[in-house]
Design an enzyme around this catalytic site. Structure first.
Site, short mmCIF file in Angstrom:
data_model
loop_
_atom_site.label_atom_id
_atom_site.label_comp_id
_atom_site.label_asym_id
_atom_site.label_seq_id
_atom_site.Cartn_x
_atom_site.Cartn_y
_atom_site.Cartn_z
N LYS A 286 -2.03 119.85 -19.05
CA LYS A 286 -2.42 119.08 -19.68
C LYS A 286 -3.26 119.47 -20.95
O LYS A 286 -2.77 119.26 -21.22
CB LYS A 286 -3.24 117.66 -19.32
N GLN B 52 -9.04 111.97 -13.87
CA GLN B 52 -7.92 112.52 -13.02
C GLN B 52 -8.09 111.83 -11.56
O GLN B 52 -9.47 112.46 -11.29
CB GLN B 52 -7.67 113.94 -12.85
N ASP C 157 -4.35 105.71 -19.20
CA ASP C 157 -3.36 106.07 -18.38
C ASP C 157 -3.45 104.68 -18.51
O ASP C 157 -2.13 104.91 -17.35
CB ASP C 157 -4.76 106.14 -17.39
#
Lengths: 283, 283
Positions: A52, A96, A119
């Site tokens: 990422k 994460q 997200d």
């Protein structure tokens, strides 16, 4: 012959557009900013996070990694998120998963400013998606990436019979919501489902987000089925494979996303796309 | 012979329990408080609101009706909701829909304090439900009432094939979420669905929330189907009927909620139940 749905190609197209958008924003003095919060030393997580970061840099996105010790307290983690919520350089925050067991993931996600929840996991963003409210709000990246992939390959969704296998908060549920919002008839199957075969035989599109190698194979489908394989599994030989086995020759499966090279690349491309979009929402 | 699922009986049981809870709360000096906001003069709305007020009083719930003019401005309406949000006597707020066209219903609902959103329509409450997060949070009353009715009649949901017809934010979507959370395999059908007959023939439970008299009849179902009829329609003779016609003699339908006397009574009973529960959440 089975047709492969090329996720790398679609991701590249998305990335090109993202890169152009970043350039235009920079001319206005705006630099999109992504913060990734990584707790502990899960190997897979570290690999994802590196990918990422690398991709963000490649596209001109400002990217910050908060690498935190495995034993960080919940209070300390929430404080770090709160600081990021108020940091003007950051418009997108990603925590994460998985988190170590002593941290309450639900609480952590609920602490992220919904406007920075790249997200799309915050309950208020999930609610807006499920209610099909007008945007903008962030949507879970893998599901959104799958929708982009379907569109890119001109696979019609409206009125299609879609079987979604899996009801996770990260893939199954948000993807079912997106499909329903686009007019698909959606059946959500899971570990307690009976008659899976019957459902599969009615589907135009089957999406598998199960996480088991060899979970399905060509004989499970009716002719002309499109298969989206969200699985990421290691098989007996340590090879990365999806949930679905398929032959290369005459098949029921009309087209399928390969693993690797299908859904995977779309997730990161969508994350970058959404990071940049979110930097524009306040303007 | 077709078995009728008696909503009045289940509602009465719920109401008895609610009444007892109110009594116990009063001994602790707590009086649950419900505010109903009614804009304009829609006849059906006025009738519903009167029923809700009457039932609240019967159960010992403090109840306030804010009757507002048809042409109230959005700003004024939001201000009234904001006052109710801060009123300690009120722990449950309900804005009766539909609202006049000049008012943005989404914005109005988003203004209600999620902890007082007794209808469960606020995006954050919808998100929590869809994510199956641990409670407490309010859930849409008709869907929750249907779940209570299924439980009360010992109709198993876990692993059952459920066909939900309708994807509204008030019934279809939250009910699909509740069923999925309880382990049902859920297919959501709607106006763009093809092959409705095929889906119906696989269902253990069919829930119709369409709003059309004579929409389905016994021949549409497989033997031993449970039918939950959420429709409230006027037929050619001006009689209140559901979506589903059914004979009284040997049928595919195993059991069905009649209209009236099925789902309807559960909605108000659940509203009262939830109002009282919500007065306990802060304790």
């Amino acid at each position: 012959m089975v047709q492969l749905i090329d996720g790398r190609k679609a991701a590249q197209t998305v990335n090109e557009a993202t890169k152009q958008r970043v350039k235009l924003l920079k001319q206005r003095g705006i630099i999109p900013g992504l913060a990734v919060v990584l707790v502990g030393h899960n190997q897979a997580s570290e690999r994802y996070v590196r990918m990422k970061e690398k991709q963000a840099q490649k596209l001109g996105i400002y990217s910050v990694l908060k690498q935190l010790p495995e034993d960080i307290s919940e209070v300390a983690l929430l404080e770090i998120i709160s600081v990021l919520n108020h940091d003007d350089r950051i418009n997108a925050i990603l925590v994460q998963s998985p988190l170590p067991a002593h941290l309450d993931e639900t609480k952590v996600i609920a602490t992220i400013d919904p406007n920075k929840d790249v997200d799309g996991f915050h309950p208020v963003n999930v609610g807006k998606l499920y209610l099909n409210l007008p945007g903008p709000y962030p949507v879970a990246c893998t599901p959104r990436g799958v929708m982009t992939l379907l569109e890119f390959n001109q696979i019609p969704v409206k009125g299609a019979n879609v079987v979604m296998i899996g009801k996770s908060s990260i893939v199954g549920k948000p993807l079912a919501a997106l499909l329903l919002n686009e007019g698909a008839t959606v059946s959500v199957l899971h570990s307690q489902t009976r008659d899976r075969q019957d459902f599969l035989k009615t589907a135009d599109i089957v999406i598998s987000a199960v996480g088991k190698a060899h979970f399905l194979n060509d004989a499970d489908f009716q002719p002309q089925t499109t298969v989206i394989d969200v699985g990421q599994n290691l098989d007996e030989n340590g090879q990365l494979v999806g949930d679905v086995d398929y032959p290369t020759e005459p098949t029921n499966i009309r087209s399928i996303t390969p693993v690797p090279g299908g859904v995977g690349p779309m997730t990161i491309a969508t994350l970058m796309q959404q990071t940049v979009e979110m930097s524009e929402w306040g303007l």
